[in-house]
Write an enzyme that holds these catalytic residues in place. Structure first.
Site, PDB file in Angstrom:
ATOM      1  N   GLY A  81       5.392   2.528   0.153  1.00 29.54           N
ATOM      2  CA  GLY A  81       6.679   3.136   0.625  1.00 29.54           C
ATOM      3  C   GLY A  81       7.076   2.083  -0.588  1.00 29.54           C
ATOM      4  CB  ILE A  82      10.082  -0.616  -0.189  1.00 32.04           C
ATOM      5  CG1 ILE A  82      10.778  -0.171  -0.717  1.00 32.04           C
ATOM      6  CG2 ILE A  82      10.856  -1.574  -1.636  1.00 32.04           C
ATOM      7  CD1 ILE A  82      12.237  -0.037   0.977  1.00 32.04           C
ATOM      8  CG  ASP A  84      -1.167  -8.282  10.729  1.00 37.44           C
ATOM      9  OD1 ASP A  84       0.104  -8.269  11.143  1.00 37.44           O
ATOM     10  OD2 ASP A  84      -1.305  -7.680  12.529  1.00 37.44           O
ATOM     11  CB  VAL A  85       2.494 -10.794   7.871  1.00 38.24           C
ATOM     12  CG1 VAL A  85       2.415 -10.365   6.083  1.00 38.24           C
ATOM     13  CG2 VAL A  85       3.979  -9.688   7.710  1.00 38.24           C
ATOM     14  CE1 TYR A 125      13.657  -3.514   9.373  1.00 34.00           C
ATOM     15  CE2 TYR A 125      15.892  -3.202   8.585  1.00 34.00           C
ATOM     16  CZ  TYR A 125      14.919  -3.662   8.312  1.00 34.00           C
ATOM     17  OH  TYR A 125      14.019  -2.571   7.074  1.00 34.00           O
ATOM     18  CG  ASN A 173      -0.149  -0.239   2.465  1.00 36.00           C
ATOM     19  OD1 ASN A 173       1.014  -1.365   2.527  1.00 36.00           O
ATOM     20  ND2 ASN A 173      -0.680   0.801   3.481  1.00 36.00           N
ATOM     21  N   GLY A 220       7.357  -5.324   6.481  1.00 41.79           N
ATOM     22  CA  GLY A 220       8.329  -4.975   7.444  1.00 41.79           C
ATOM     23  C   GLY A 220       7.948  -4.101   8.630  1.00 41.79           C
ATOM     24  NE  ARG A 248       0.662  -2.620   9.800  1.00 44.02           N
ATOM     25  CZ  ARG A 248       1.449  -2.923  10.902  1.00 44.02           C
ATOM     26  NH1 ARG A 248       1.294  -2.922  11.492  1.00 44.02           N
ATOM     27  NH2 ARG A 248       2.190  -1.631  10.427  1.00 44.02           N
TER      28      ARG A 248
HETATM   29  P1  NDP Z   1       7.519   1.812   5.016  1.00 44.07           P
HETATM   30  O1  NDP Z   1       7.029   1.582   6.739  1.00 44.07           O
HETATM   31  O2  NDP Z   1       6.933   2.788   4.392  1.00 44.07           O
HETATM   32  O3  NDP Z   1       6.160   0.496   4.703  1.00 44.07           O
HETATM   33  C1  NDP Z   1       6.416  -0.761   5.434  1.00 44.07           C
HETATM   34  C2  NDP Z   1       4.951  -1.896   5.008  1.00 44.07           C
HETATM   35  O4  NDP Z   1       5.331  -3.036   5.416  1.00 44.07           O
HETATM   36  C3  NDP Z   1       3.483  -1.155   4.951  1.00 44.07           C
HETATM   37  O5  NDP Z   1       2.824  -1.979   3.661  1.00 44.07           O
HETATM   38  C4  NDP Z   1       2.545  -1.686   6.499  1.00 44.07           C
HETATM   39  O6  NDP Z   1       1.413  -1.695   6.334  1.00 44.07           O
HETATM   40  C5  NDP Z   1       3.749  -2.520   6.032  1.00 44.07           C
HETATM   41  N1  NDP Z   1       3.905  -4.019   7.673  1.00 44.07           N
HETATM   42  C6  NDP Z   1       4.008  -3.602   8.416  1.00 44.07           C
HETATM   43  N2  NDP Z   1       4.009  -4.599   9.303  1.00 44.07           N
HETATM   44  C7  NDP Z   1       2.932  -4.975   8.792  1.00 44.07           C
HETATM   45  C8  NDP Z   1       2.294  -6.312   9.456  1.00 44.07           C
HETATM   46  N3  NDP Z   1       2.557  -6.866  10.318  1.00 44.07           N
HETATM   47  N4  NDP Z   1       1.330  -7.348   8.400  1.00 44.07           N
HETATM   48  C9  NDP Z   1       1.074  -6.669   6.831  1.00 44.07           C
HETATM   49  N5  NDP Z   1       1.800  -5.800   6.092  1.00 44.07           N
HETATM   50  C10 NDP Z   1       2.924  -4.982   7.370  1.00 44.07           C
HETATM   51  O7  NDP Z   1       8.340   1.013   4.771  1.00 44.07           O
HETATM   52  P2  NDP Z   1       8.871   0.454   3.908  1.00 44.07           P
HETATM   53  O8  NDP Z   1       8.677   0.915   1.719  1.00 44.07           O
HETATM   54  O9  NDP Z   1      10.747   1.560   3.556  1.00 44.07           O
HETATM   55  O10 NDP Z   1      10.284  -0.817   4.030  1.00 44.07           O
HETATM   56  C11 NDP Z   1       9.210  -2.032   3.120  1.00 44.07           C
HETATM   57  C12 NDP Z   1      10.614  -2.501   3.312  1.00 44.07           C
HETATM   58  O11 NDP Z   1      11.395  -3.030   2.815  1.00 44.07           O
HETATM   59  C13 NDP Z   1      10.752  -3.643   4.580  1.00 44.07           C
HETATM   60  O12 NDP Z   1      10.552  -4.351   4.580  1.00 44.07           O
HETATM   61  C14 NDP Z   1      11.676  -2.869   5.295  1.00 44.07           C
HETATM   62  O13 NDP Z   1      12.132  -3.811   6.514  1.00 44.07           O
HETATM   63  C15 NDP Z   1      12.715  -2.718   4.204  1.00 44.07           C
HETATM   64  N6  NDP Z   1      13.861  -2.097   3.772  1.00 44.07           N
HETATM   65  C16 NDP Z   1      13.443  -0.522   4.058  1.00 44.07           C
HETATM   66  C17 NDP Z   1      14.484   0.101   3.710  1.00 44.07           C
HETATM   67  C18 NDP Z   1      13.956   1.754   3.874  1.00 44.07           C
HETATM   68  O14 NDP Z   1      15.101   2.127   4.049  1.00 44.07           O
HETATM   69  N7  NDP Z   1      13.081   2.448   3.511  1.00 44.07           N
HETATM   70  C19 NDP Z   1      15.925  -0.199   3.619  1.00 44.07           C
HETATM   71  C20 NDP Z   1      15.841  -2.083   3.827  1.00 44.07           C
HETATM   72  C21 NDP Z   1      15.155  -2.290   3.886  1.00 44.07           C
HETATM   73  P3  NDP Z   1       0.798  -0.142   7.081  1.00 44.07           P
HETATM   74  O15 NDP Z   1       0.211   0.764   5.954  1.00 44.07           O
HETATM   75  O16 NDP Z   1      -0.463  -1.214   7.003  1.00 44.07           O
HETATM   76  O17 NDP Z   1       1.487   0.004   8.517  1.00 44.07           O
END
Ligand code: NDP
Length: 238
Positions: free
Chosen positions: A17-18, A54-55, A146, A15, A83, A38
């Site tokens: 970010g990445i 929710d994962v 993490y 939804n 994540g 989520r």
């Molecule tokens: P964001 O915080 O922007 O997005 C995180 C995403 O994970 C959201 O969609 C969030 O959903 C979802 N999420 C978190 N917990 C759960 C859960 N329990 N069940 C389902 N969905 C969940 O982070 P990023 O886009 O930056 O991160 C994406 C991935 O990239 C992650 O795994 C992160 O660890 C990894 N990463 C990111 C880096 C960075 O610098 N940004 C660097 C290295 C790795 P919701 O909107 O509902 O919270």
């Protein structure tokens, strides 16, 4: 590149970010994309199938796959992207800070990969990409939870690669460095400066640049158990 035959792709945490950049990349190639969310839904005008999931809950994971399968057919590309971080120095970290991060980042990937594999074995084809982090490879202060979870994904992908043997199902890891998303809003200017000092590219990654690596792995049949850093050269390929 446009797909001759659209694939059924599922991206967790798609939804924002990445994850959203990854979902857009597949949709632009003509694939049928399910994004799980989520909290907030993904943008409604992009043609994704949006499914709440929710994962940390296996039942919700199963329901999300059932919905994706009924609308788009068997999921043949899975991106385990969802994540969270709960940063804290180890001396101050409580057990919930540690286990909740493991439960989302590592066990969450296990839940979705195990559910996806069932259909992929039936289809005799599949691509799994796990989103890790450079913290898995180099560690990071305040991120024992993490980094442990993200390093776990590397062992997971490599063990699964052995289990899958000659089948046309791959599991690989993408390890982004600091990327421009909400996740980094808590960084202080000083932390940001220090991280950029260690990054030859001199800037953060854009989410679309992480999506580039995922798209490559989704099309690569002979790349298996690999870890692809997307880190602006911070680890010089490691
Ligand atoms: P964001 O915080 O922007 O997005 C995180 C995403 O994970 C959201 O969609 C969030 O959903 C979802 N999420 C978190 N917990 C759960 C859960 N329990 N069940 C389902 N969905 C969940 O982070 P990023 O886009 O930056 O991160 C994406 C991935 O990239 C992650 O795994 C992160 O660890 C990894 N990463 C990111 C880096 C960075 O610098 N940004 C660097 C290295 C790795 P919701 O909107 O509902 O919270």
């Amino acid at each position: 590149m446009t797909q001759a035959t659209p694939r059924s792709v599922l991206v967790t945490g798609g939804n924002r970010g990445i994850g959203l950049a990854i979902a857009r990349r597949f949709a632009a190639a003509g694939d049928l994309v399910t994004v799980t969310y989520r909290g907030d839904k993904p943008p409604s005008d992009e043609g994704f199938l949006a499914v709440r999931c929710d994962v940390t809950d296996s039942h919700q994971v199963d329901c999300a796959f059932k919905e994706a399968e009924s609308v788009h057919g068997p999921v043949t590309v899975l991106v385990a992207n969802a994540g969270v971080t709960h940063d804290q120095l180890l001396v101050r970290m409580n057990e919930t800070d540690f286990t909740s991060v493991i439960d989302t980042n590592l066990v969450g990937a296990f839940r979705v990969a195990q559910r996806a594999i069932r259909g992929m074995l039936r289809e005799r084809h599949g691509r799994i990409v796990l989103i890790s982090s450079t913290a898995a490879l180099h560690g990071a202060p305040g991120q024992t939870n993490y980094a442990a979870a993200k390093a776990g994904l590397v062992g997971f992908a490599r063990s699964l690669t052995h289990e899958l043997g000659p089948r046309d199902i791959t599991c690989n890891v993408v390890a982004p460095g600091l990327t421009e998303t909400d996740m980094n809003h808590a960084l202080t200017a000083e932390q940001r400066r220090e991280l950029l000092r260690q990054t030859p590219a001199g800037r953060l990654a854009r989410p679309e640049e992480v999506a580039d690596a995922v798209a490559f792995l989704a099309g690569a049949g002979y790349v298996r158990g690999a870890v692809i850093p997307v880190d602006g050269g911070a680890g010089l390929g490691h």
